[in-house]
Design a protein around this motif. Structure first.
Motif, PDB file in Angstrom:
ATOM      1  N   UNK A 102       0.834  -1.200   0.000  1.00 58.08           N
ATOM      2  CA  UNK A 102       0.000   0.000   0.000  1.00 58.08           C
ATOM      3  C   UNK A 102       0.870   1.252   0.000  1.00 58.08           C
ATOM      4  N   UNK A 103       1.949   1.241   0.778  1.00 59.59           N
ATOM      5  CA  UNK A 103       2.848   2.394   0.798  1.00 59.59           C
ATOM      6  C   UNK A 103       3.477   2.636  -0.568  1.00 59.59           C
ATOM      7  N   UNK A 168      -7.593  -1.616  -9.164  1.00 56.21           N
ATOM      8  CA  UNK A 168      -7.157  -2.446 -10.284  1.00 56.21           C
ATOM      9  C   UNK A 168      -5.740  -2.948 -10.068  1.00 56.21           C
ATOM     10  N   UNK A 169      -4.868  -2.072  -9.545  1.00 57.77           N
ATOM     11  CA  UNK A 169      -3.492  -2.492  -9.251  1.00 57.77           C
ATOM     12  C   UNK A 169      -3.493  -3.585  -8.195  1.00 57.77           C
ATOM     13  N   UNK A 170      -4.331  -3.431  -7.167  1.00 58.67           N
ATOM     14  CA  UNK A 170      -4.422  -4.448  -6.123  1.00 58.67           C
ATOM     15  C   UNK A 170      -4.880  -5.785  -6.690  1.00 58.67           C
ATOM     16  N   UNK A 171      -5.794  -5.753  -7.658  1.00 57.05           N
ATOM     17  CA  UNK A 171      -6.298  -6.993  -8.266  1.00 57.05           C
ATOM     18  C   UNK A 171      -5.224  -7.725  -9.057  1.00 57.05           C
ATOM     19  N   UNK A 172      -4.168  -7.024  -9.478  1.00 55.92           N
ATOM     20  CA  UNK A 172      -3.106  -7.678 -10.235  1.00 55.92           C
ATOM     21  C   UNK A 172      -2.302  -8.644  -9.370  1.00 55.92           C
ATOM     22  N   UNK A 199       3.288  -9.763  -3.222  1.00 53.36           N
ATOM     23  CA  UNK A 199       3.123  -8.391  -2.738  1.00 53.36           C
ATOM     24  C   UNK A 199       4.468  -7.690  -2.636  1.00 53.36           C
ATOM     25  N   UNK A 200       5.492  -8.391  -2.139  1.00 53.23           N
ATOM     26  CA  UNK A 200       6.837  -7.828  -2.098  1.00 53.23           C
ATOM     27  C   UNK A 200       7.375  -7.614  -3.510  1.00 53.23           C
ATOM     28  N   UNK A 201       7.219  -8.619  -4.338  1.00 56.76           N
ATOM     29  CA  UNK A 201       7.766  -8.551  -5.696  1.00 56.76           C
ATOM     30  C   UNK A 201       7.141  -7.426  -6.509  1.00 56.76           C
ATOM     31  N   UNK A 202       5.852  -7.207  -6.327  1.00 56.31           N
ATOM     32  CA  UNK A 202       5.191  -6.174  -7.113  1.00 56.31           C
ATOM     33  C   UNK A 202       5.618  -4.773  -6.699  1.00 56.31           C
ATOM     34  N   UNK A 203       6.126  -4.601  -5.484  1.00 53.64           N
ATOM     35  CA  UNK A 203       6.707  -3.311  -5.123  1.00 53.64           C
ATOM     36  C   UNK A 203       7.929  -3.024  -6.001  1.00 53.64           C
ATOM     37  N   UNK A 286       0.423  -5.783 -18.049  1.00 52.52           N
ATOM     38  CA  UNK A 286      -0.092  -5.318 -19.342  1.00 52.52           C
ATOM     39  C   UNK A 286      -1.624  -5.323 -19.365  1.00 52.52           C
ATOM     40  N   UNK A 287      -2.237  -6.180 -18.560  1.00 48.42           N
ATOM     41  CA  UNK A 287      -3.688  -6.303 -18.536  1.00 48.42           C
ATOM     42  C   UNK A 287      -4.350  -5.323 -17.574  1.00 48.42           C
ATOM     43  N   UNK A 288      -3.594  -4.337 -17.095  1.00 48.34           N
ATOM     44  CA  UNK A 288      -4.136  -3.368 -16.134  1.00 48.34           C
ATOM     45  C   UNK A 288      -5.411  -2.711 -16.655  1.00 48.34           C
ATOM     46  N   UNK A 289      -5.410  -2.250 -17.894  1.00 45.58           N
ATOM     47  CA  UNK A 289      -6.574  -1.535 -18.421  1.00 45.58           C
ATOM     48  C   UNK A 289      -7.777  -2.462 -18.585  1.00 45.58           C
TER      49      UNK A 289
END
Length: 300
Positions: A102-103, A168-172, A199-203, A286-289
Motif C-alpha cells: 500500500x505504501x 485495479x493495481x491491487x487486483x493484479x 506483494x513484495x515482488x510487485x513493489x 499489461x492487462x491493467x486496463x
C-alpha cells in the motif's frame, strides 16, 4: 470444640482473595501492566502528561522508520528474504507485506503526475486495453441497461476511474500469485504464501515501471528516432507489449535470487521459474486496463 473454634477463628483471620485485575479494554487477564488478550497497557495517570505523550509519539515514529528502513533494505538488496522471514515467523521486525504494498502505491500516487504515465480513462483505455473491442461492446450494453447514452456512461466511468485505479493495481497481485502457485505447485506452499511473496515482488515491479515508463522510455525512444542505426527500435518502443516486456530482464534477475531465498530453490530450479514468472508478471501488468475496465463497468 476448642479446636473447632480455633479453626473457625483462624479461618476468619484469612483475608479474602483480592479480585483479579482485568483489562478495561477487553476484560482479559492482566499480566504485569499489559493485557494478555489485546496487549493494551494498563492506563495510568502519567499517560496524560505531555512528556509521556511526546515520548510515545517519538517512539512510534522512530520505530516505524526503523522497520521501514529494514524492510526496504531487504526488499531491494536481499530479494526473497522478507518472504522467507514471514514464512518462518520473523515478522515483527518488518512492515506487513501488504502494508508495504500500500505504501508503494501511495508513493506511486505522488510520483505518477510528474511522469509520462497515466491511469484509466475512457480516452486512453479503448486504445490500450488488450480486449478493447469486447469492453466497448460491454460499455454499450451497460449504457442501454442503465437507460443512458454511451457518452453519459463514459462520464460516469471517468468520475470514478481515479478511485478504481488503485483497486485495479491491487487486483493484479492475486493474478500474478496464481502464476507462482502454478510453477511452484507440489512444493508445500499455500496460495497465501505466494501472495506474500508477490506483494513484495510487485513493489519492485512498480519501481521498475515508474522508472522505465515514467522517466526513461520517452527520452530513449526520441534518442533512437534521431539516429539511423537505432531508428527501427523507436517504433516498437511505443507498443504497449514491448514497453512492459522490456522490464522483464530486470524482473527475471530479481526473481532468480528471490525464489532461491524465499522458496529455498537451487539456482537451477529457480532459473526457468524466474524466466516464466518474469514474463508472466509483465503480462499481468499489461492487462491493467482490462482489469480496470471490468471494475468500472461494475461500479459505474
Amino acid at each position: 470444640m476448642v479446636d473447632a473454634i480455633g479453626m473457625q477463628t483462624t479461618a476468619q483471620r484469612v483475608p479474602a482473595p483480592a479480585p483479579e485485575p482485568t483489562c478495561v479494554n477487553c476484560g482479559g487477564h492482566l499480566v504485569a501492566t499489559f493485557c494478555a488478550g489485546c496487549g493494551q497497557r494498563t492506563p495510568a495517570a502519567a499517560d496524560y502528561s505531555l512528556r509521556t505523550l511526546f515520548g510515545a509519539a517519538i517512539g512510534h515514529v522512530t520505530n516505524y522508520d526503523a522497520r521501514l528502513l529494514a524492510t526496504l533494505r531487504k526488499l531491494f538488496f536481499r530479494p526473497g528474504q522478507l518472504a522467507r522471514d514471514h514464512f518462518e515467523g520473523r515478522r515483527a521486525q518488518h512492515l506487513d507485506p501488504f502494508r508495504i504494498f500500500v505504501l508503494s502505491n501511495v508513493f506511486a500516487w505522488f510520483v505518477v503526475p510528474h511522469t509520462h504515465m497515466f491511469g484509466f480513462s475512457m480516452k486512453v483505455a479503448p486504445r490500450l486495453a488488450q480486449f478493447s473491442g469486447f469492453w466497448m461492446r460491454l460499455v454499450a450494453l451497460r449504457a442501454r441497461l442503465a437507460g443512458v447514452t454511451v457518452a453519459e456512461l463514459g462520464r460516469r466511468i471517468d468520475a470514478i476511474s481515479a478511485a478504481e485505479n488503485s483497486v485495479a493495481v491491487l487486483c493484479l497481485v492475486p493474478l500474478a500469485a496464481a502464476g507462482f502457485w502454478l510453477v511452484l505447485r507440489g512444493r508445500g506452499y499455500r496460495f497465501v504464501q505466494h501472495l506474500v511473496f508477490t506483494a513484495h515482488f510487485y513493489c519492485i515491479h512498480f519501481f521498475c515501471v515508474l522508472i522505465y515508463l515514467g522517466f526513461v522510455l520517452r527520452g530513449l525512444a526520441a534518442w533512437c528516432a534521431r539516429h539511423a542505426w537505432t531508428a527501427p527500435l523507436a517504433k516498437p518502443m511505443v507498443n504497449i507489449w514491448w514497453q512492459h516486456l522490456a522490464i522483464a530482464p530486470a524482473l527475471i534477475v530479481y526473481l532468480y535470487f528471490g525464489l532461491q531465498r524465499a522458496y529455498e530453490l537451487t539456482p537451477r530450479q529457480s532459473g526457468w521459474r524466474a524466466l516464466v514468472l518474469g514474463v508472466w508478471a509483465c503480462t499481468v501488468t499489461r492487462m491493467f486496463f482490462d482489469v480496470a475496465f471490468a471494475l468500472v463497468l461494475i461500479w459505474a
